[in-house]
Design a protein around this motif. Sequence first.
Motif, PDB file in Angstrom:
ATOM      1  N   GLY A 146       0.725   4.988  13.178  1.00 16.09           N
ATOM      2  CA  GLY A 146       0.609   4.853  11.811  1.00 16.09           C
ATOM      3  C   GLY A 146       0.220   3.735  11.148  1.00 16.09           C
ATOM      4  O   GLY A 146       0.377   2.852  11.686  1.00 16.09           O
ATOM      5  N   PRO A 147      -0.681   4.029  10.181  1.00 18.58           N
ATOM      6  CA  PRO A 147      -1.154   3.078   9.369  1.00 18.58           C
ATOM      7  C   PRO A 147      -0.295   1.966   8.684  1.00 18.58           C
ATOM      8  O   PRO A 147      -0.303   0.726   8.450  1.00 18.58           O
ATOM      9  N   ILE A 148       0.970   2.385   8.328  1.00 12.05           N
ATOM     10  CA  ILE A 148       2.031   1.755   7.798  1.00 12.05           C
ATOM     11  C   ILE A 148       3.431   1.787   8.699  1.00 12.05           C
ATOM     12  O   ILE A 148       3.758   2.776   8.914  1.00 12.05           O
ATOM     13  N   ARG A 149       3.806   0.418   8.948  1.00 13.97           N
ATOM     14  CA  ARG A 149       5.110   0.546   9.857  1.00 13.97           C
ATOM     15  C   ARG A 149       6.308   0.502   8.965  1.00 13.97           C
ATOM     16  O   ARG A 149       7.366   0.604   9.485  1.00 13.97           O
ATOM     17  N   SER A 150       6.203   0.074   7.568  1.00 16.94           N
ATOM     18  CA  SER A 150       7.495  -0.064   6.905  1.00 16.94           C
ATOM     19  C   SER A 150       7.766   1.301   6.336  1.00 16.94           C
ATOM     20  O   SER A 150       7.098   1.826   5.573  1.00 16.94           O
ATOM     21  N   VAL A 151       9.077   1.509   6.417  1.00 13.20           N
ATOM     22  CA  VAL A 151       9.611   2.693   5.944  1.00 13.20           C
ATOM     23  C   VAL A 151       9.597   2.896   4.328  1.00 13.20           C
ATOM     24  O   VAL A 151       9.055   3.766   3.559  1.00 13.20           O
ATOM     25  N   PHE A 152       9.786   1.363   3.853  1.00 10.67           N
ATOM     26  CA  PHE A 152       9.964   1.439   2.304  1.00 10.67           C
ATOM     27  C   PHE A 152       8.564   1.468   1.662  1.00 10.67           C
ATOM     28  O   PHE A 152       8.417   2.025   0.692  1.00 10.67           O
TER      29      PHE A 152
END
Length: 127
Positions: free
Chosen positions: A28-34
């Motif tokens: 995915g393009p973003i690895r941070s849950v937040f």
Amino acid sequence: MLRWAIVGVSTFIIDYSIFITLFDTDDGPIRSVFVANFIAALFATSFNYLMHHRWTFKSEEQHTRSTVKYLLTLLFWWFVGTTILKAVIVAGLDPRLAKFVPVVVVTPFNYFVLNYLVFKRRPTRRP
């Protein structure tokens, strides 16, 4: 309560779709849950606020007052929900399923806060 449920389910679909699209543990393009959950919440929250203000609760409060109360409420519950989400993902639950866990915890509380504090109606005056 039916209108609240319709808006809630619609909001969840928006939020869930954006979160799952953005966050993926592999590619995915973003690895941070937040970060992924925050971006998803921005879109879902805009929809949710407008629908609840106009349609669900038919609020008579001015947007300036209800928006501030709504955003403070949202920020608190977003933080609680995202913390729960992060914890269940770290514990090994698939993010596609984990996104449902905070909803079960937050939703009952959120209904009462929105109904009685954020979008409260003025008492009807009798002659």
